[in-house]
Design a protein around this motif. Sequence first.
Motif, PDB file in Angstrom:
ATOM      1  N   SER A 250       7.849  -2.358  -0.556  1.00 22.26           N
ATOM      2  CA  SER A 250       6.907  -2.226  -1.657  1.00 22.26           C
ATOM      3  C   SER A 250       7.234  -3.189  -2.789  1.00 22.26           C
ATOM      4  O   SER A 250       6.339  -3.780  -3.399  1.00 22.26           O
ATOM      5  CB  SER A 250       6.908  -0.783  -2.179  1.00 22.26           C
ATOM      6  OG  SER A 250       6.490   0.112  -1.184  1.00 22.26           O
ATOM      7  N   SER A 253       6.259  -6.734  -1.715  1.00 23.27           N
ATOM      8  CA  SER A 253       4.814  -6.903  -1.779  1.00 23.27           C
ATOM      9  C   SER A 253       4.326  -6.977  -3.227  1.00 23.27           C
ATOM     10  O   SER A 253       3.406  -7.746  -3.539  1.00 23.27           O
ATOM     11  CB  SER A 253       4.127  -5.738  -1.046  1.00 23.27           C
ATOM     12  OG  SER A 253       2.739  -5.927  -1.008  1.00 23.27           O
ATOM     13  N   ALA A 314      -3.873  -9.128   6.302  1.00 21.78           N
ATOM     14  CA  ALA A 314      -2.902  -9.798   5.443  1.00 21.78           C
ATOM     15  C   ALA A 314      -2.753 -11.272   5.764  1.00 21.78           C
ATOM     16  O   ALA A 314      -2.605 -12.098   4.854  1.00 21.78           O
ATOM     17  CB  ALA A 314      -1.540  -9.101   5.558  1.00 21.78           C
ATOM     18  N   THR A 318      -3.557 -13.951   2.836  1.00 21.06           N
ATOM     19  CA  THR A 318      -2.400 -14.635   2.267  1.00 21.06           C
ATOM     20  C   THR A 318      -2.544 -16.146   2.401  1.00 21.06           C
ATOM     21  O   THR A 318      -2.224 -16.902   1.460  1.00 21.06           O
ATOM     22  CB  THR A 318      -1.106 -14.165   2.945  1.00 21.06           C
ATOM     23  OG1 THR A 318      -1.004 -12.735   2.842  1.00 21.06           O
ATOM     24  CG2 THR A 318       0.104 -14.792   2.295  1.00 21.06           C
ATOM     25  N   THR A 356      -1.031  -4.741  -1.600  1.00 20.14           N
ATOM     26  CA  THR A 356       0.166  -4.042  -2.073  1.00 20.14           C
ATOM     27  C   THR A 356      -0.041  -2.533  -2.188  1.00 20.14           C
ATOM     28  O   THR A 356       0.754  -1.760  -1.633  1.00 20.14           O
ATOM     29  CB  THR A 356       0.637  -4.640  -3.406  1.00 20.14           C
ATOM     30  OG1 THR A 356       0.994  -6.015  -3.196  1.00 20.14           O
ATOM     31  CG2 THR A 356       1.828  -3.884  -3.962  1.00 20.14           C
ATOM     32  N   LEU A 359      -0.387  -0.929   1.265  1.00 16.91           N
ATOM     33  CA  LEU A 359       0.925  -0.816   1.913  1.00 16.91           C
ATOM     34  C   LEU A 359       1.712   0.360   1.344  1.00 16.91           C
ATOM     35  O   LEU A 359       2.302   1.153   2.092  1.00 16.91           O
ATOM     36  CB  LEU A 359       1.692  -2.124   1.719  1.00 16.91           C
ATOM     37  CG  LEU A 359       3.109  -2.241   2.298  1.00 16.91           C
ATOM     38  CD1 LEU A 359       3.430  -3.701   2.590  1.00 16.91           C
ATOM     39  CD2 LEU A 359       4.180  -1.686   1.354  1.00 16.91           C
ATOM     40  N   GLY A 414       5.878 -11.751   0.664  1.00 22.22           N
ATOM     41  CA  GLY A 414       4.960 -10.620   0.684  1.00 22.22           C
ATOM     42  C   GLY A 414       4.375 -10.370   2.056  1.00 22.22           C
ATOM     43  O   GLY A 414       4.209  -9.212   2.471  1.00 22.22           O
ATOM     44  N   VAL A 418       4.650  -6.945   4.625  1.00 19.15           N
ATOM     45  CA  VAL A 418       3.573  -6.222   5.290  1.00 19.15           C
ATOM     46  C   VAL A 418       3.956  -5.885   6.726  1.00 19.15           C
ATOM     47  O   VAL A 418       3.698  -4.776   7.212  1.00 19.15           O
ATOM     48  CB  VAL A 418       2.273  -7.057   5.264  1.00 19.15           C
ATOM     49  CG1 VAL A 418       1.217  -6.439   6.173  1.00 19.15           C
ATOM     50  CG2 VAL A 418       1.747  -7.163   3.834  1.00 19.15           C
TER      51      VAL A 418
END
Length: 426
Positions: A250, A253, A314, A318, A356, A359, A414, A418
């Motif tokens: 966490s 992310s 993701a 990203t 984020t 997740l 990040g 994930v």
Amino acid sequence: MSTTTSPRRRPLSPIEIRTLGLASLGGMLEFYDFVIFVFFTGVIGRLFFPADLPDWLRQLQTFGLFAAGYLARPLGGVIMAHFGDTVGRKRVFTFSVLLMAIPTLLIGLLPTYARIGALAPLLLLAMRVMQGAAIGGEAPGGWVFVAEHAAPGRVGLAVGLLTGGLTGGILLGSLMATSIDLALTPAQIAGGWWRLPFLVGGVFGFAAMVLRRWLEETPVFLEMRGRARQAREMPLRAVLRRHRAAVVASMASTWMLTAAIVVVILMTPSLLQKLFALSPRDTLLANLAGTASLCVSAVMVGMATDRFGLRRTAVPVTLLLVGSTYALYLGAASRPDALVWLYLLAGAGAGVASLTPVLMVRAFPASVRFSGLSFSYNVAYAVFGGATPLLVSWLVHLDRLAPAHYVAGVAAIGLAAVFLAPESTG
């Protein structure tokens, strides 16, 4: 974490629409209250500190006041999350709005240094600490609240709508500041019109509190209370003892989220002016377009996680963040006429911010979800959100593309988070 597509989903019910709409609107109004300070740091610095201070020292002290709000986030978030996991999500979700509305309204009423001397900046500091504590509980509490209200297959949509609402607060603050700058002279603003955005923000906060009184407690918490399944030990202690992998993922992310918001949305306008000699007007208009694009993209990314799964969403999102950030900085040098379109694309990439909270709400079980999410998010945001401006400002002296390099490096971290994050079955 599952990457399979969700089963066919029914349309949202009127109750779900009301819940998501009121929560998102309240989040937008509260986030406006927190960010409006940054748009008026210049005039606040001149009014709340001695006139004979050097400019650099006045600016440093003013940004110190701004940073105080970030430093107060973890403490406020952890305390409110504790009660969110033990006495209820709705109560804390409503209280955070009140805690934000009061200091925002009071900032608009504070006497300046010319009237009460050194007490003026001290009172302003106290108001910013209260605002920081409030925002520390707002975003985590909001994400938990809407996620636990969402039907199966709708968690991403719910979280994305709230994230879009929070980022909408940045857009609302920017529009307010732009309107005042265009309509008034600097002397008029310093003469008292700077107070208007804070007074309006206080009214916004109380309106958001009224709206949230119409919300219901989440079904998940009601089920826990009915079975006496609330945390029997301090929720944060349980998080740190048994959910360390979720905390690390966490936080990683959240670092990506701060890169998208702090660098792409908040820092880039001034960086473009400094690095590429672009006019404030052009960068401001482009930034408004990019922020509006972020609000829409945050919702779309959340919806995509429902349909395609978190991991499958993701990867392309990203890559869009990284590619669009490079395009924005490269285009600022070679195609400044296309700045608005480039910023629209970068804003869409910044929609990665919705990954984020999706997740995090999946990584922690319900009994400690609020505490786990709030601790991870607020501590990471305080560290990375505070360090990012300093680090990026130093790196641009080495390379004009340093902001894009930074975003790319953090985005890789990040994305790894994930794929490595655990998924709770609680």
